[in-house]
Enzyme design. Structure first.
Site, mmCIF file in Angstrom:
data_model
loop_
_atom_site.group_PDB
_atom_site.id
_atom_site.type_symbol
_atom_site.label_atom_id
_atom_site.label_comp_id
_atom_site.label_asym_id
_atom_site.label_seq_id
_atom_site.Cartn_x
_atom_site.Cartn_y
_atom_site.Cartn_z
ATOM 1 N N LYS A 111 0.809 -0.859 0.391
ATOM 2 C CA LYS A 111 -0.107 0.197 0.008
ATOM 3 C C LYS A 111 1.217 1.090 0.107
ATOM 4 O O LYS A 111 2.040 1.066 0.396
ATOM 5 C CB LYS A 111 -0.976 -0.106 1.423
ATOM 6 C CG LYS A 111 -1.984 0.706 1.107
ATOM 7 C CD LYS A 111 -3.274 0.203 0.188
ATOM 8 C CE LYS A 111 -4.756 0.879 -0.221
ATOM 9 N NZ LYS A 111 -5.288 0.341 -0.053
HETATM 10 P P1 NAD Z 1 -12.815 7.358 -3.351
HETATM 11 O O1 NAD Z 1 -12.324 8.326 -2.371
HETATM 12 O O2 NAD Z 1 -13.321 7.130 -4.487
HETATM 13 O O3 NAD Z 1 -14.639 7.595 -2.168
HETATM 14 C C1 NAD Z 1 -14.401 8.063 -0.097
HETATM 15 C C2 NAD Z 1 -16.601 8.484 -0.398
HETATM 16 O O4 NAD Z 1 -15.956 8.239 1.035
HETATM 17 C C3 NAD Z 1 -16.178 9.858 -0.708
HETATM 18 O O5 NAD Z 1 -18.019 9.386 -1.106
HETATM 19 C C4 NAD Z 1 -16.291 10.190 0.344
HETATM 20 O O6 NAD Z 1 -16.761 11.938 0.875
HETATM 21 C C5 NAD Z 1 -16.841 9.049 1.721
HETATM 22 N N1 NAD Z 1 -16.331 9.250 3.137
HETATM 23 C C6 NAD Z 1 -15.118 9.717 3.644
HETATM 24 N N2 NAD Z 1 -15.022 9.678 5.082
HETATM 25 C C7 NAD Z 1 -16.254 9.982 5.316
HETATM 26 C C8 NAD Z 1 -17.233 9.477 6.770
HETATM 27 N N3 NAD Z 1 -16.594 9.547 7.309
HETATM 28 N N4 NAD Z 1 -18.541 9.372 6.520
HETATM 29 C C9 NAD Z 1 -18.995 9.008 5.005
HETATM 30 N N5 NAD Z 1 -18.349 8.906 3.949
HETATM 31 C C10 NAD Z 1 -17.124 9.585 3.822
HETATM 32 O O7 NAD Z 1 -12.481 6.290 -1.788
HETATM 33 P P2 NAD Z 1 -12.851 4.840 -3.062
HETATM 34 O O8 NAD Z 1 -11.954 4.267 -3.436
HETATM 35 O O9 NAD Z 1 -13.755 4.388 -2.820
HETATM 36 O O10 NAD Z 1 -12.424 3.503 -1.112
HETATM 37 C C11 NAD Z 1 -13.434 3.713 -0.364
HETATM 38 C C12 NAD Z 1 -12.962 2.453 0.645
HETATM 39 O O11 NAD Z 1 -13.008 1.295 -0.154
HETATM 40 C C13 NAD Z 1 -11.915 2.616 1.209
HETATM 41 O O12 NAD Z 1 -11.360 1.898 2.241
HETATM 42 C C14 NAD Z 1 -10.468 1.946 0.360
HETATM 43 O O13 NAD Z 1 -9.641 1.446 0.808
HETATM 44 C C15 NAD Z 1 -11.529 0.693 0.335
HETATM 45 N N6 NAD Z 1 -11.217 0.046 -1.318
HETATM 46 C C16 NAD Z 1 -10.789 0.948 -2.662
HETATM 47 C C17 NAD Z 1 -10.970 0.006 -3.904
HETATM 48 C C18 NAD Z 1 -10.868 0.306 -5.129
HETATM 49 O O14 NAD Z 1 -10.969 0.122 -5.712
HETATM 50 N N7 NAD Z 1 -11.056 1.831 -5.518
HETATM 51 C C19 NAD Z 1 -10.276 -1.341 -3.741
HETATM 52 C C20 NAD Z 1 -11.137 -2.180 -2.276
HETATM 53 C C21 NAD Z 1 -11.251 -1.325 -1.754
#
Ligand code: NAD
Length: 425
Positions: free
Chosen positions: A116
């Site tokens: 990461k």
């Molecule tokens: P992103 O930045 O695209 O979206 C994050 C979202 O969460 C946004 O809508 C933001 O406003 C919201 N958010 C942030 N803090 C918040 C809070 N305290 N309360 C409510 N909403 C909140 O990120 P993402 O890629 O969608 O990632 C989200 C999660 O999924 C993370 O934990 C990431 O590690 C995990 N993840 C992502 C992927 C991927 O392919 N992008 C894969 C596996 C896991």
């Protein structure tokens, strides 16, 4: 409602993601009966790099940011994992996320270890030109660690396809030729895979529907709430709605919206694309309660770590919780959920669709031969359901929770790879 500011610790009684990740490993090691030496080896990152990133701001001033890349384990293949841009990124969080990547790749039987990376910054405070300079300098600083056979970054919170295109270009310029397979989650026009952008969400919904069926819940009679409306959460809401689930509430870091008849998700996506937030969407009312505590059948936390913890676990009503985010549930909350008979589908299984299609993208890029969207989706679904079947079978056989079964399966695969390779020298 007490919406959290993005990137801030959600509650004071929560242990850190690294403590949570270490506790999960310790529990798996206990089940597997491994000794202290192997436990330590599995818990210790193999490589960590902290870099200073000087940034020339648009106003001519200079700012120095801090970035990280952690390779937790590469016994099963090159390290793989996302790059996060958020204000609370620190070395310990990156270590936790890297460890979870190791288990996730092993669980899905991908030929990767876990890594990461991240930079401590809030991307909302920087222009696109500044983000390009930060990304390129960060990439140059971590250049010795990454590569298609060493460590392959991908998007995470605060980064996207554009970030990956800049990383790929910076690496390629340094190499003297184009190296598409150095990152995944790239735009399709530069070697990305069809279906990668929606892969994590599709995978979450594939296992969510399997989990609902496991509990005898029919999608068309099921309600859901989704926390986070970014790359993962928005797609989860859309695919759930397409499967007939009424997605009654969605939150992002600015607020939450609610419609008891089910939200119009394409409309909400258009509103968010135009305004930057779900707040103010005409087809819904502002949610006055805490989204996580709503009386729904299915809850999908898809934002940040530690949101389901000791302080709110006993108020969570959803029967099925599917972890779109990494590390949303603390060990203390897990205990409360187990006692209440809730079904928790752990992150390393539920959100693995992203890294599965990242693997497909890497395979396609390495062979310069691209698959159709239908091929990608079919193969993703097959992998996710095979992992779901394996985890539920192990849980039933050994009397474990799904998280314990998933972690035990993954840790055992990594330990086997390590043991058969032997310890050098
Ligand atoms: P992103 O930045 O695209 O979206 C994050 C979202 O969460 C946004 O809508 C933001 O406003 C919201 N958010 C942030 N803090 C918040 C809070 N305290 N309360 C409510 N909403 C909140 O990120 P993402 O890629 O969608 O990632 C989200 C999660 O999924 C993370 O934990 C990431 O590690 C995990 N993840 C992502 C992927 C991927 O392919 N992008 C894969 C596996 C896991």
């Amino acid at each position: 409602m007490s919406l959290l500011v993005a990137g801030k610790a959600p509650a004071t009684d929560v242990s850190s993601p690294l403590e949570e990740a270490r506790a999960q490993l310790a529990a798996a090691v206990g089940v597997l009966g491994y000794g202290e030496g192997l436990h330590k080896l599995l818990g210790t990152p193999r490589r960590e790099l902290t870099v200073g990133i000087p940034l020339r701001r648009d106003d001519g001033s200079t700012e120095v940011l801090t970035g990280y890349r952690v390779q937790h384990n590469f016994s099963r293949g090159p390290a793989k994992g996302g790059v996060r841009y958020a204000p609370n990124v620190d070395l310990d969080e990156v270590r936790a996320l890297a460890m979870w990547m190791t288990w996730k790749c092993a669980l899905l039987d991908l030929p990767y270890g876990g890594a990461k990376g991240g930079i401590t910054l809030d991307p909302r405070n920087y222009s696109k030109a500044e983000l390009e300079r930060v990304t390129r300098r960060y990439t140059s600083e971590i250049l010795p660690l990454i590569g298609p056979e060493r460590d392959i970054p991908a998007p995470d919170i605060g980064t996207d396809e554009q970030t990956m295109a800049w990383m790929m270009d910076t690496y390629s310029v340094a190499s003297g030729y184009t190296v598409p397979a150095v990152v995944t989650g790239k735009p399709v026009s530069v070697g990305g895979s069809l279906g990668r952008a929606s892969a994590t969400s599709r995978g979450v919904v594939t296992v969510a529907l399997a989990a609902l069926a496991h509990r005898g819940l029919k999608p068309e009679r099921t309600t859901a709430a989704v926390q986070g409306f970014g790359k993962v959460g928005a797609g989860v809401a859309r695919f759930l709605a397409e499967a007939g689930v009424a997605v009654v509430a969605v939150a992002d870091q600015y607020g939450a919206v609610h419609n008891s008849a089910g939200l119009d998700i394409p409309g909400l996506e258009a509103h968010t694309a135009a305004t930057g937030s779900v707040v103010g969407f005409a087809g819904a009312e502002a949610l006055a309660e805490e989204l996580l505590e709503l009386d729904v059948d299915l809850l999908v936390p898809a934002a940040v770590e530690g949101v389901l913890n000791e302080s709110n676990a006993h108020r969570i009503k959803a029967e099925v919780i599917v972890e779109g985010a990494n590390g949303p549930t603390t060990a203390a909350a897990d205990k409360v959920f187990a006692a209440a008979g809730k079904l928790v589908v752990p992150d390393i299984l539920a959100n693995a669709g992203g890294v599965v299609v990242s693997y497909f993208e890497w395979v396609q890029g390495s062979n310069a031969y691209w698959w159709s969207a239908a091929e990608v989706e079919d193969r993703l679904k097959a992998r996710m359901l095979a992992a779901w079947d394996g985890v539920t079978a192990t849980a039933a056989e050994r009397g474990l929770s799904l998280r314990e079964a998933a972690t035990v399966t993954a840790v055992q695969r990594v330990a086997e790879a390590h043991q058969i390779r032997g310890l050098y020298p």
